[in-house]
Write a protein that holds these residues in place. Structure first.
Motif, PDB file in Angstrom:
ATOM      1  N   GLY A  53       0.834  -1.207   0.000  1.00 39.69           N
ATOM      2  CA  GLY A  53       0.000   0.000   0.000  1.00 39.69           C
ATOM      3  C   GLY A  53       0.863   1.249   0.000  1.00 39.69           C
ATOM      4  O   GLY A  53       1.880   1.338  -0.673  1.00 39.69           O
ATOM      5  N   GLY A  54       0.454   2.219   0.790  1.00 43.60           N
ATOM      6  CA  GLY A  54       1.228   3.453   0.875  1.00 43.60           C
ATOM      7  C   GLY A  54       0.608   4.590   0.089  1.00 43.60           C
ATOM      8  O   GLY A  54      -0.249   4.395  -0.776  1.00 43.60           O
ATOM      9  N   ALA A  55       1.063   5.790   0.392  1.00 48.79           N
ATOM     10  CA  ALA A  55       0.517   7.007  -0.216  1.00 48.79           C
ATOM     11  C   ALA A  55       1.167   7.279  -1.564  1.00 48.79           C
ATOM     12  O   ALA A  55       2.106   6.596  -1.980  1.00 48.79           O
ATOM     13  CB  ALA A  55       0.728   8.184   0.732  1.00 48.79           C
ATOM     14  N   ALA A  56       0.647   8.279  -2.239  1.00 53.23           N
ATOM     15  CA  ALA A  56       1.175   8.684  -3.543  1.00 53.23           C
ATOM     16  C   ALA A  56       2.440   9.516  -3.379  1.00 53.23           C
ATOM     17  O   ALA A  56       2.673  10.125  -2.333  1.00 53.23           O
ATOM     18  CB  ALA A  56       0.114   9.487  -4.303  1.00 53.23           C
ATOM     19  N   GLY A  57       3.274   9.515  -4.411  1.00 52.61           N
ATOM     20  CA  GLY A  57       4.456  10.367  -4.432  1.00 52.61           C
ATOM     21  C   GLY A  57       4.110  11.753  -4.922  1.00 52.61           C
ATOM     22  O   GLY A  57       2.947  12.175  -4.897  1.00 52.61           O
ATOM     23  N   ILE A  58       5.113  12.475  -5.428  1.00 54.41           N
ATOM     24  CA  ILE A  58       4.865  13.857  -5.850  1.00 54.41           C
ATOM     25  C   ILE A  58       4.013  13.927  -7.110  1.00 54.41           C
ATOM     26  O   ILE A  58       3.447  14.975  -7.413  1.00 54.41           O
ATOM     27  CB  ILE A  58       6.188  14.624  -6.082  1.00 54.41           C
ATOM     28  N   TRP A  87      14.704   5.438 -17.998  1.00 54.90           N
ATOM     29  CA  TRP A  87      13.965   5.616 -16.738  1.00 54.90           C
ATOM     30  C   TRP A  87      14.711   6.567 -15.820  1.00 54.90           C
ATOM     31  O   TRP A  87      15.926   6.458 -15.633  1.00 54.90           O
ATOM     32  CB  TRP A  87      13.782   4.268 -16.037  1.00 54.90           C
ATOM     33  N   ARG A  88      13.987   7.528 -15.259  1.00 53.55           N
ATOM     34  CA  ARG A  88      14.539   8.462 -14.297  1.00 53.55           C
ATOM     35  C   ARG A  88      13.579   8.573 -13.120  1.00 53.55           C
ATOM     36  O   ARG A  88      12.391   8.828 -13.327  1.00 53.55           O
ATOM     37  CB  ARG A  88      14.761   9.853 -14.912  1.00 53.55           C
ATOM     38  N   PRO A  89      14.064   8.423 -11.909  1.00 53.24           N
ATOM     39  CA  PRO A  89      13.162   8.505 -10.757  1.00 53.24           C
ATOM     40  C   PRO A  89      12.773   9.944 -10.441  1.00 53.24           C
ATOM     41  O   PRO A  89      13.567  10.875 -10.644  1.00 53.24           O
ATOM     42  CB  PRO A  89      13.988   7.905  -9.625  1.00 53.24           C
ATOM     43  N   LEU A  90      11.568  10.127  -9.964  1.00 56.55           N
ATOM     44  CA  LEU A  90      11.124  11.421  -9.467  1.00 56.55           C
ATOM     45  C   LEU A  90      11.638  11.618  -8.047  1.00 56.55           C
ATOM     46  O   LEU A  90      11.881  10.645  -7.327  1.00 56.55           O
ATOM     47  CB  LEU A  90       9.598  11.500  -9.466  1.00 56.55           C
ATOM     48  N   PRO A  91      11.799  12.860  -7.611  1.00 57.83           N
ATOM     49  CA  PRO A  91      12.134  13.070  -6.196  1.00 57.83           C
ATOM     50  C   PRO A  91      11.032  12.490  -5.311  1.00 57.83           C
ATOM     51  O   PRO A  91       9.857  12.488  -5.677  1.00 57.83           O
ATOM     52  CB  PRO A  91      12.197  14.596  -6.065  1.00 57.83           C
ATOM     53  N   ALA A  92      11.413  12.007  -4.162  1.00 59.01           N
ATOM     54  CA  ALA A  92      10.438  11.465  -3.218  1.00 59.01           C
ATOM     55  C   ALA A  92       9.726  12.605  -2.489  1.00 59.01           C
ATOM     56  O   ALA A  92      10.286  13.686  -2.322  1.00 59.01           O
ATOM     57  CB  ALA A  92      11.127  10.549  -2.208  1.00 59.01           C
ATOM     58  N   ALA A 205      17.994  10.798  -6.369  1.00 57.90           N
ATOM     59  CA  ALA A 205      16.696  11.350  -6.785  1.00 57.90           C
ATOM     60  C   ALA A 205      16.284  12.534  -5.933  1.00 57.90           C
ATOM     61  O   ALA A 205      15.584  13.440  -6.401  1.00 57.90           O
ATOM     62  CB  ALA A 205      15.630  10.247  -6.718  1.00 57.90           C
ATOM     63  N   GLY A 206      16.699  12.555  -4.674  1.00 62.49           N
ATOM     64  CA  GLY A 206      16.379  13.674  -3.808  1.00 62.49           C
ATOM     65  C   GLY A 206      14.966  13.595  -3.256  1.00 62.49           C
ATOM     66  O   GLY A 206      14.200  12.670  -3.535  1.00 62.49           O
ATOM     67  N   VAL A 207      14.631  14.585  -2.451  1.00 57.68           N
ATOM     68  CA  VAL A 207      13.304  14.669  -1.845  1.00 57.68           C
ATOM     69  C   VAL A 207      12.729  16.052  -2.079  1.00 57.68           C
ATOM     70  O   VAL A 207      13.461  17.040  -2.175  1.00 57.68           O
ATOM     71  CB  VAL A 207      13.351  14.363  -0.328  1.00 57.68           C
ATOM     72  N   MET A 208      11.396  16.111  -2.203  1.00 60.78           N
ATOM     73  CA  MET A 208      10.716  17.390  -2.371  1.00 60.78           C
ATOM     74  C   MET A 208      10.003  17.741  -1.080  1.00 60.78           C
ATOM     75  O   MET A 208       9.199  16.978  -0.568  1.00 60.78           O
ATOM     76  CB  MET A 208       9.716  17.337  -3.526  1.00 60.78           C
ATOM     77  N   GLU A 209      10.311  18.930  -0.578  1.00 60.19           N
ATOM     78  CA  GLU A 209       9.678  19.441   0.637  1.00 60.19           C
ATOM     79  C   GLU A 209       9.416  20.927   0.447  1.00 60.19           C
ATOM     80  O   GLU A 209      10.317  21.684   0.066  1.00 60.19           O
ATOM     81  CB  GLU A 209      10.611  19.200   1.832  1.00 60.19           C
ATOM     82  N   ASP A 210       8.175  21.337   0.671  1.00 58.18           N
ATOM     83  CA  ASP A 210       7.776  22.745   0.478  1.00 58.18           C
ATOM     84  C   ASP A 210       8.107  23.221  -0.935  1.00 58.18           C
ATOM     85  O   ASP A 210       8.682  24.303  -1.136  1.00 58.18           O
ATOM     86  CB  ASP A 210       8.466  23.640   1.518  1.00 58.18           C
ATOM     87  N   GLN A 211       7.805  22.360  -1.911  1.00 62.55           N
ATOM     88  CA  GLN A 211       7.976  22.676  -3.336  1.00 62.55           C
ATOM     89  C   GLN A 211       9.432  22.842  -3.761  1.00 62.55           C
ATOM     90  O   GLN A 211       9.706  23.308  -4.862  1.00 62.55           O
ATOM     91  CB  GLN A 211       7.202  23.959  -3.701  1.00 62.55           C
ATOM     92  N   ALA A 212      10.358  22.453  -2.900  1.00 61.43           N
ATOM     93  CA  ALA A 212      11.777  22.550  -3.248  1.00 61.43           C
ATOM     94  C   ALA A 212      12.406  21.171  -3.186  1.00 61.43           C
ATOM     95  O   ALA A 212      12.139  20.395  -2.257  1.00 61.43           O
ATOM     96  CB  ALA A 212      12.499  23.493  -2.291  1.00 61.43           C
ATOM     97  N   VAL A 213      13.237  20.856  -4.190  1.00 57.49           N
ATOM     98  CA  VAL A 213      13.907  19.557  -4.245  1.00 57.49           C
ATOM     99  C   VAL A 213      15.293  19.674  -3.622  1.00 57.49           C
ATOM    100  O   VAL A 213      16.063  20.571  -3.970  1.00 57.49           O
ATOM    101  CB  VAL A 213      14.024  19.059  -5.697  1.00 57.49           C
TER     102      VAL A 213
END
Length: 441
Positions: A53-58, A87-92, A205-213
């Protein structure tokens, strides 16, 4: 039948990789990438992601969205992207969740569903190779290894005389692992350039927080499907070094660990060695959770893997001459259980069907008891059962606009307590020398 055959093929592939790695500890695998994008492997990866399961990504795509879009269509696209190298991953997506029983928050990174599938497929392929190398002291997030296997080591070693214990965990482990050193550990076994490129892409891939990667040169973000496996790959270096430079018996569950020693001096030496080895790996111990404890009658004991462990004397005429290591749910585990029961039987659910609320309570109680029944947990079970009974009584009183004692009366008058289960009599006391699994496939 077709699905079963595909699953069998994937399992056979994993067994083949495991056997090959076990037979030749110096072998470095160079032809793995074509297996990552095999259709049966991707289907197995999707099954694991869907079950978790789990929630959606960005990208806001959920499991349900994938099923509506078409699983076969998505997997075909992923296979093509992987095969072509596009293939390129999106930021988490970065979220913060409260740590149970504490005021601090734990950072959680949620990759997109499609990226979780690729991570799962990669894990399916690389995990058997590293499993062949992992040592018996490692228990966390490994096939055919469990918390109860790790807990059995504590019972056995304490019974054998190792009653000075170093307890600690690695500070911010998942976020602190240096990428360069992690990749070096991976390259000890894997030299397939495309697989290494795939893993580097996941790490960067990095992480997105407050619209910033944000991207970093350290960390395998907690929440990624492959992160526990990569954490074990890196901490395997600690396990290896411990066999040469350590003191006492190391028991590690991911980044949570104890060292069982015979004397206080040995425990002090073990702590020094632990700090030094981790320091060389770019990691540190969490000071707030690091201490040396002597397991003795009347002593304070320690918490490990949800249990509180304490050296006690038997309380029956037949066992009063014996002292042994007992365990029961820790205070934090009890507080979490009470909180979860309160959430399930919250008064705001007063208008929900009663059988649904009872079913939710029973599901939680059964799952909680399935873990903690392997301990001296009878008193704790009685307390949680009584707490669930009280919360359900309060909910019943709220439904009828009456005082709480009205709800107690309704439950007591019911021959089966409205279907609410009891946990009494379900415990299995731990004993030394019980068989434990070894992680072999």
């Amino acid at each position: 039948m077709a699905r079963t055959t595909k699953q069998d093929n994937v399992r056979e592939l994993q067994r083949t990789l495991y056997r090959a790695a076990k037979a030749d500890p110096g072998r470095r695998f160079h032809a793995l990438y074509d297996k990552v994008h095999r259709r049966d492997v991707l289907e197995r990866a999707w099954g694991l992601v869907r079950a978790n399961g789990g929630a959606a990504g960005i990208d806001r795509q959920t499991i349900a969205d994938v099923e509506e879009y078409g699983v076969a269509r998505l997997l075909d696209g992923l296979a093509t992207d992987l095969r072509e190298g596009s293939w390129r991953p999106l930021p988490a997506r970065r979220v913060f969740i409260p740590k149970p029983g504490r005021d601090e928050l734990r950072p959680l990174s949620i990759p997109a569903v499609r990226d979780r599938i690729v991570q799962a497929a990669t894990k399916i392929i690389i995990e058997p190779i590293f499993e062949a190398d992992f040592l018996p002291c490692s228990f966390g997030f490994r096939p055919k290894r469990s918390q109860h296997d790790a807990l059995q080591v504590l019972i056995d070693e304490a019974w054998d005389g190792r009653r000075w214990v170093v307890e600690s965990d690695v500070s911010n482990c998942f976020e602190a692992i240096p990428h360069s050193k992690l990749m070096s550990a991976i390259e000890e076994r894997i030299i397939d350039r495309q697989v290494l490129k795939l893993l580097r892409a996941m790490l960067r891939a990095g992480v997105m927080e407050d619209q910033a990667v944000t991207r970093s040169d350290a960390g395998t973000p907690q929440g990624g499907v492959i992160s526990p496996c990569l954490c074990n790959v890196y901490l395997h270096r600690l396990d290896r070094q411990w066999t040469q430079r350590g003191h006492g018996e190391l028991v590690r569950f991911a980044d949570d660990m104890v060292v069982m020693c015979r004397t206080e001096r040995e425990a002090q030496c073990a702590l020094v060695a632990l700090r030094k080895i981790l320091g060389e790996m770019g990691l540190t111990l969490k000071d707030a959770k690091t201490r040396i404890v002597e397991l003795r009658e009347g002593g304070e004991g320690l918490d490990f893997l949800g249990f509180h462990h304490r050296w006690v004397r038997g309380n029956t005429p037949a066992s009063r001459h014996l002292t042994f290591l007992a365990r029961w749910p820790s205070q934090q585990a009890m507080a979490r259980a009470r909180q979860r029961v309160r959430e399930i039987a919250d008064r705001r659910r007063a208008h929900d069907p009663l059988d649904v609320v009872v079913q939710d309570l029973n599901r939680f109680l059964q799952g909680w008891a399935a873990y903690f029944r392997y301990g001296n947990s009878a008193q704790a079970f009685d307390k949680i059962s009584l707490h669930a009974f009280a919360r359900l009584a309060a909910l019943l009183a709220k439904r009828h606009g009456r005082r709480v004692r009205y709800g107690w009366g309704m439950l007591c008058a019911s021959p089966d307590r409205m279907g609410l289960i009891t946990l009494t009599g379900t415990v299995i006391a731990p004993r030394p020398s019980r068989p434990r699994r070894t992680g072999r496939r």
